[in-house]
Design a protein around this motif. Structure first.
Motif, mmCIF file in Angstrom:
data_model
loop_
_atom_site.group_PDB
_atom_site.id
_atom_site.type_symbol
_atom_site.label_atom_id
_atom_site.label_comp_id
_atom_site.label_asym_id
_atom_site.label_seq_id
_atom_site.Cartn_x
_atom_site.Cartn_y
_atom_site.Cartn_z
ATOM 1 N N MET A 1 -14.570 -11.978 -13.688
ATOM 2 C CA MET A 1 -14.737 -11.986 -12.511
ATOM 3 C C MET A 1 -16.227 -11.767 -11.984
ATOM 4 O O MET A 1 -16.628 -12.026 -10.974
ATOM 5 N N ARG A 2 -16.926 -11.009 -12.371
ATOM 6 C CA ARG A 2 -18.195 -10.437 -11.929
ATOM 7 C C ARG A 2 -19.012 -11.488 -12.603
ATOM 8 O O ARG A 2 -19.554 -11.819 -11.705
ATOM 9 N N TYR A 3 -19.219 -12.187 -13.045
ATOM 10 C CA TYR A 3 -19.887 -13.232 -13.994
ATOM 11 C C TYR A 3 -19.630 -14.134 -13.113
ATOM 12 O O TYR A 3 -20.619 -15.033 -12.571
ATOM 13 N N MET A 4 -18.229 -14.824 -13.271
ATOM 14 C CA MET A 4 -18.572 -16.283 -11.643
ATOM 15 C C MET A 4 -18.869 -15.415 -10.199
ATOM 16 O O MET A 4 -19.356 -16.387 -9.286
ATOM 17 N N LEU A 5 -18.320 -14.071 -9.666
ATOM 18 C CA LEU A 5 -19.249 -14.021 -8.377
ATOM 19 C C LEU A 5 -20.760 -14.187 -8.614
ATOM 20 O O LEU A 5 -21.412 -14.407 -7.658
ATOM 21 N N GLY A 6 -21.484 -13.943 -9.551
ATOM 22 C CA GLY A 6 -23.185 -13.342 -10.162
ATOM 23 C C GLY A 6 -22.994 -14.987 -10.019
ATOM 24 O O GLY A 6 -24.829 -15.742 -9.426
ATOM 25 N N SER A 7 -22.595 -15.939 -11.170
ATOM 26 C CA SER A 7 -22.871 -17.407 -10.389
ATOM 27 C C SER A 7 -22.145 -18.375 -9.190
ATOM 28 O O SER A 7 -23.381 -19.257 -9.081
ATOM 29 N N LEU A 8 -22.023 -17.453 -8.653
ATOM 30 C CA LEU A 8 -21.812 -18.653 -6.878
ATOM 31 C C LEU A 8 -22.275 -17.748 -6.322
ATOM 32 O O LEU A 8 -21.794 -17.565 -5.200
ATOM 33 N N ALA A 9 -23.563 -16.482 -6.636
ATOM 34 C CA ALA A 9 -23.709 -15.657 -5.220
ATOM 35 C C ALA A 9 -24.746 -17.024 -4.038
ATOM 36 O O ALA A 9 -24.255 -16.348 -3.020
ATOM 37 N N ASP A 10 -25.112 -18.014 -4.372
ATOM 38 C CA ASP A 10 -25.542 -18.283 -2.908
ATOM 39 C C ASP A 10 -25.111 -20.110 -3.407
ATOM 40 O O ASP A 10 -25.520 -21.382 -2.591
ATOM 41 N N PHE A 11 -23.466 -19.696 -2.944
ATOM 42 C CA PHE A 11 -22.539 -21.453 -3.592
ATOM 43 C C PHE A 11 -22.522 -22.167 -1.846
ATOM 44 O O PHE A 11 -22.005 -21.276 -1.699
ATOM 45 N N THR A 12 -22.953 -23.361 -1.654
ATOM 46 C CA THR A 12 -22.349 -23.845 -0.702
ATOM 47 C C THR A 12 -21.794 -25.243 -0.668
ATOM 48 O O THR A 12 -21.890 -25.502 -2.089
ATOM 49 N N GLU A 13 -21.142 -25.406 0.513
ATOM 50 C CA GLU A 13 -20.616 -26.699 -0.184
ATOM 51 C C GLU A 13 -21.851 -27.882 -0.512
ATOM 52 O O GLU A 13 -20.418 -28.854 -0.932
ATOM 53 N N SER A 14 -22.690 -27.992 0.278
ATOM 54 C CA SER A 14 -23.833 -29.044 -0.436
ATOM 55 C C SER A 14 -23.712 -28.606 -1.932
ATOM 56 O O SER A 14 -24.370 -29.714 -2.570
ATOM 57 N N ASP A 15 -23.530 -27.825 -2.306
ATOM 58 C CA ASP A 15 -22.998 -27.752 -4.082
ATOM 59 C C ASP A 15 -21.995 -28.673 -4.615
ATOM 60 O O ASP A 15 -22.112 -29.077 -5.585
ATOM 61 N N ARG A 16 -21.044 -29.342 -3.611
ATOM 62 C CA ARG A 16 -20.315 -29.459 -4.544
ATOM 63 C C ARG A 16 -20.370 -30.460 -5.311
ATOM 64 O O ARG A 16 -20.752 -31.703 -4.588
ATOM 65 N N VAL A 17 -19.795 -31.063 -6.332
ATOM 66 C CA VAL A 17 -19.827 -31.848 -6.460
ATOM 67 C C VAL A 17 -18.114 -33.112 -7.218
ATOM 68 O O VAL A 17 -17.281 -32.020 -7.451
ATOM 69 N N ALA A 18 -18.266 -34.129 -7.295
ATOM 70 C CA ALA A 18 -16.986 -34.618 -7.492
ATOM 71 C C ALA A 18 -16.306 -34.605 -8.579
ATOM 72 O O ALA A 18 -16.985 -34.928 -9.676
ATOM 73 N N PRO A 19 -14.627 -34.413 -9.234
ATOM 74 C CA PRO A 19 -14.652 -33.810 -10.316
ATOM 75 C C PRO A 19 -15.080 -35.500 -11.306
ATOM 76 O O PRO A 19 -15.409 -35.374 -12.638
ATOM 77 N N ALA A 20 -14.510 -36.215 -10.428
ATOM 78 C CA ALA A 20 -15.043 -38.034 -11.373
ATOM 79 C C ALA A 20 -16.592 -37.634 -11.371
ATOM 80 O O ALA A 20 -17.023 -38.374 -12.576
ATOM 81 N N GLU A 21 -17.726 -37.420 -11.130
ATOM 82 C CA GLU A 21 -19.094 -36.974 -10.994
ATOM 83 C C GLU A 21 -19.502 -36.075 -12.331
ATOM 84 O O GLU A 21 -20.117 -36.208 -13.020
#
Length: 998
Positions: free
Chosen positions: A736-756
């Motif tokens: 869980m700590r690894y995920m939190l660290g890697s998602l620190a500044d994640f925003t919706e603009s970073d999101r990628v559709a699964p097909a891509e």
């Protein structure tokens, strides 16, 4: 990974989080409890409308003493059910409750009086009951805080208590239904009785422990032999050698009269209440004669005994006779046994006052065996159910029932020889409860020549689970619910009697987890006798009924059945509680003007507390707004001992009042043992208290112990086991700590559709779709161990050891690439699922994880539902392909580990091995960045034959690896060793890093 030079280190996308490695659960958990209470999590969940209700009905713990580890197991399992059902979209309600009446509390208050030298019976009963109420209230508050500390969600502000006025009113009302439908009756039969506690006990109030008992072989003399008819004699003597029937009978009488039928018993104290002896019609019996006797033997030379042939040698050995000191004289037939008249061994004894002079009944019975004893059974129908039922069916109870034993286990004062003698002590002496009755009886039998042998035997024996004292069977007037009498209330869907309704409910209405619970309860109810409802105590709900003076219990008008009287009682109980029954003038108040007060007597027995808890469905599920729409629970969840306890009594009670079971599901769990599989005992010092675990590790470790365990069997717990649980917890926390660290500044603009997304990310989504189904199906069938193992394996094997390990490079070193954005999108998807899937188990930790990312005054993971996972994420073809990739990767990783161990390399990025595979596998590997997947700086795939010394893994055929070091320079930013390092704009980096820096 980390850049070698300071100027590049700041260019990496290193994890950023304040989420600590060390959990500090004992200190932090109370903060989250206070937060949940402040924001009202449970109440806010109830505001979610349009949901299907799910009600887990709480089996009430007893309000007496601190929690033990079994309590923790039970409540944590319940909490996991409630939380998981809520997060799967249900309106999952949980109303905690307490069992407040009964003997343990009454016993504590009595102890206080005894210490003061006061007699409880001299205390005003209402005052006494008020003290019991205050005692229970105190423990309810203590236990409530202890349960809440475990992270248990529920309506703690408004629990149910069996001693609340409305509850007492409903319990009385439910009892009145038995009264009005005619299933209530007063009878006199042997019931399990605690002389120490002076009350009847139910099977559920009894536990079995080894006990050493006296065992005696007793002589019942044949005083008369009279064949009713020669043709049934079965006599072997030829008739032409005899002149008359009389001569044959005289010869038999000469053989048998004066002989003794020998019985064996482990309860010498029942001999004064003996009324009969029975034998088995299918067994072989013989007449035996003593031919010689040693010293210290209670048998005399020439004395004759009748015993089962199979047991004869054993009997005479116990009588201290050796082989050759006894002989078999003749067969003894059923007809000859029927011709005999027996006398009690104390008959005619000086000072016996004729107490035992009547002949004993002597007949065949089905319950006799020839496996132990003598083949004859002495019958004291007042103290044995089989004997009672035999003589009840014969219509002879009036002749055989005695009332020799008082409620305190003493013999009635006027009983010759034994008056006032105690079966059990009032208090154990060094663990021994043996009174003076057995010794006195054996001594008197020996004195009158009635004893053949004696000894001791250790056997499993019923004890009261409260006082821990042995119990006895004692005939006493009690109130019963007839379970085979038609109820006649028009609710006949599942049958007309309580037993029929219960058995059909078990099979047609209830889902059993595990299924073997069905068999256990079914067999118990199938064979059980009528339900003993009454107890001779003060702290409980009274049997609110009146009996007619001068009438017999079998008379139709013995019980007053008056709706107006019942209504007055219920109104009083609603406003004043059950104390109203004991107040001065209660009888006149309730009978009113319609009934002549002098014609009736008020009953002061209280209801079995199992009737109280069995009635909870009515005042909790039916009557409360947060109860159940149809008055039924979706689940009852308790320990396996409750098949004879709460599951059982609830079933009987509801079948008597509403026509069917009060639950649609039953889950049972095992008991808690120490880590060596031993039963926990304070005297041994191997108990594990929940409070200790919480203070040392935190409640989440205790919860994780439950989640990891198979609750359908007995569960072990101890320091070593908890250390293993804590290790699993740390591994999950790191994930869980690894995920939190890697998602620190994640925003919706970073999101990628699964097909891509790249294939690796789509493979993770496929695994998530598989896991989503596993988690939902597992939670639906309460398979918490299965859910946890699936999620834990995914987190530690698929994620930490594979996906995270591979994508660490892209996450840290890539620029704004599709690969990095896809990986972070997958991490976000993983975060929302893992935190919620684990929240029912790791209640505190998943809240910490959630708030670390989505902090806010009203935020809580426990207000969330499981995320719906799109079905089209599943891609079986992709999964099959990546199974091949992972298989080859495992061989490569194994080969590199050999080199690392030999210190040839320090890290896998120093390698560029060659992998030998077949052509089909090579085609698969060509479509993926296999060097990235193996975390090497380069890799070569060959379809040539592998060299003989190539590295292989025995269980992976067709794959081999030859190690080689990577060629080139080490990139100062990503640490890969590549030929192009140093040929780009930024010094000392590879092309990928140069592009990221640009």
């Amino acid at each position: 990974m980390c850049a070698d030079t300071p100027e590049y280190k700041h260019t990496l996308n290193l994890p950023r989080t304040d989420f600590p490695m060390r959990a500090g659960l004992p200190k932090r958990e109370p903060e989250w409890l206070a937060r949940w209470e402040k924001i009202g999590v449970y109440d806010r969940l109830r505001e979610k409308t349009g949901r299907q209700p799910f009600t887990l009905h709480d089996g009430p713990p007893y309000a007496n003493g601190h929690l033990h580890i079994g309590h923790a197991l039970n409540k944590i399992l319940k909490d996991m059910v409630v939380r998981s059902q809520q997060m799967m979209g249900k309106d999952a309600r949980y109303i905690p409750g307490w069992d407040c009446h009964g003997l343990p509390i009454e016993w504590k208050i009595e102890e206080k009086y005894r210490e003061l030298g006061q007699n409880k019976d001299e205390i005003n009963v209402v005052d006494f009951r008020q003290e019991c109420r205050k005692f229970a209230e105190g423990w309810v508050d203590i236990q409530r805080d202890e349960f809440k500390r475990l992270g248990i969600t529920g309506n703690w502000e408004d629990p149910y208590l069996t001693m609340n006025f409305h509850a007492e009113r409903v319990i009385a009302e439910e009892f009145q239904k038995f009264l009005m439908t005619g299933t209530l009756y007063q009878g006199s039969k042997p019931v399990m009785w605690s002389p120490v506690e002076k009350t009847a006990l139910a099977e559920a109030e009894v536990e079995y422990h080894d006990k050493e008992s006296f065992t005696i072989w007793v002589k019942f003399k044949v005083t008369k032999f009279a064949l009713p008819d020669l043709d049934v004699a079965g006599e072997e003597v030829a008739l032409d050698d005899r002149t008359s029937t009389a001569s044959i009978e005289a010869e038999l009488a000469q053989d048998f009269e004066g002989a003794s039928v020998v019985i064996w018993t482990t309860t010498p104290w029942t001999i004064p209440s003996n009324k009969a002896v029975v034998w088995g019609a299918d067994y072989s019996y013989g007449l035996y004669e003593v031919t010689d006797t040693p010293e210290e033997c209670w048998a005399a030379k020439g004395e004759r005994f009748i015993v089962a042939d199979k047991l004869a040698a054993q009997v005479f050995t116990k009588a201290r006779l050796q082989e050759g000191q006894w002989r078999r004289v003749r067969d003894v037939t059923n007809a000859q046994l029927e011709a005999m008249t027996l006398q009690h061994p104390l008959a005619g004894a000086e000072g016996a006052q004729g107490e035992w002079d009547d002949p004993r009944d002597f007949r065949a019975a089905d319950f006799v065996t020839d496996e132990e004893g003598t083949g004859f059974v002495h019958c004291a129908p007042s103290h044995g159910m089989e004997e009672f039922e035999l003589y009840r069916d014969l219509g002879m109870l009036q002749q055989v029932i005695t009332y020799n034993v008082m409620d305190d286990g003493t013999f009635r004062e006027d009983l010759p020889f034994f008056g006032g003698k105690r079966i059990l002590r009032e208090k154990a002496k060094k663990g021994n409860w043996e009174g003076d009755a057995n010794a006195a009886i054996m001594s008197k039998l020996a004195e009158v020549g009635g004893l053949l042998a004696r000894g001791k035997i250790k056997h499993s024996y019923p004890h009261s689970w409260r006082s821990k004292a042995p119990v006895i069977y004692r005939n006493t007037p009690q109130w019963f619910a007839a379970i085979d009498k038609p109820v006649g209330d028009g609710q006949d869907t599942y049958g007309t009697t309580i037993r029929e309704r219960a058995l059909r409910s078990i099979d047609e209405l209830v889902r059993w987890t595990p299924q073997k619970g069905r068999n256990r309860l079914y067999s118990m109810i199938e064979a059980r006798p009528d339900w003993v409802l009454s107890r001779q105590r003060a702290w409980g709900v009274p049997l609110t009924c009146f009996t007619k003076k001068g009438a017999k219990p079998t008379d139709p008008d013995y019980l007053l059945r008056d709706p107006a009287v019942n209504a007055r009682i219920l109104e009083a109980f609603e406003n004043e509680g059950a104390d109203a029954w004991y107040k001065e003038g209660a009888k006149e108040r309730f009978l009113g003007n319609e009934v002549n007060h002098d014609d009736y007597e008020q009953v002061f027995d209280i209801l079995d507390v199992w009737f109280d808890s069995g009635s909870t469905h009515a005042f909790v599920l039916r009557d409360r707004e947060d109860g159940s729409e149809d008055g039924m629970a979706d689940l009852y969840l308790e320990g396996t001992d409750q098949h004879r306890g709460w599951f059982h009594s609830s079933m009987l009670q509801a079948c008597g009042t509403k026509g069917h079971a009060p639950y649609r599901g039953v889950l049972t769990h095992g008991f808690t043992l120490d880590q060596n599989g031993m039963k926990m005992s304070k005297s041994i010092g191997n108990t594990v208290a929940p409070e200790q675990v919480v203070q040392q590790y935190g409640a989440d470790i205790l919860r994780l112990w439950v989640a990891q365990s198979d609750y359908t069997v007995d569960l072990r717990i101890g320091d070593e086991i908890l250390k293993g649980v804590a290790d699993s917890y740390r591994r999950l926390r790191n994930t869980m700590r690894y995920m939190l660290g890697s998602l620190a500044d994640f925003t919706e603009s970073d999101r990628v559709a699964p097909a891509e997304m790249p294939e690796l990310e789509r493979w993770v989504l496929h695994r998530l779709a598989e896991l989503d189904q596993t988690v939902r199906e597992g939670y639906a069938k309460y398979d918490f161990q299965g859910v946890f193992q699936a999620v834990f394996t995914f987190a530690t094997v698929d994620l930490s050891a594979f996906y995270f390990d591979i994508r660490k490079d892209a996450l840290y070193c890539d620029g704004d690439t599709l690969r990095r954005r896809s990986a972070r999108t997958v991490l976000d998807i993983l975060f929302h699922r893992l935190t919620k899937w684990l929240a029912p188990m790791l209640t505190f930790t998943m809240e910490e994880v959630w708030l670390e990312r989505f902090g806010g005054e009203d935020s809580s993971v426990h207000l969330e539902d499981f995320v719906e996972t799109p079905a089209d994420w599943r891609d079986e073809a992709l999964a099959a392909k990546w199974a091949i990739v992972r298989k080859v990767r495992r061989v490569v990783t194994g080969a590199l580990e050999v080199q690392r161990t030999a210190k040839v390399i320090g890290a896998s990025l120093e390698a560029a091995p060659t992998v030998y595979v077949d052509a089909e596998t090579a085609k698969v590997l060509e479509t993926v960045a296999f060097d990235d997947l193996c975390i090497t700086s380069g890799i070569h795939v060959s379809t040539d034959a592998a060299p003989a010394d190539a590295f292989k893994i025995e269980d992976v055929a067709g794959i081999a690896v030859v190690f080689a070091k990577a060629e080139g320079e080490k990139c100062q930013r990503c640490w890969k060793i590549l030929p192009d390092v140093g040929s780009h704009a930024h010094a000392g980096v590879c092309g990928r890093c140069d592009e990221a820096l640009s």
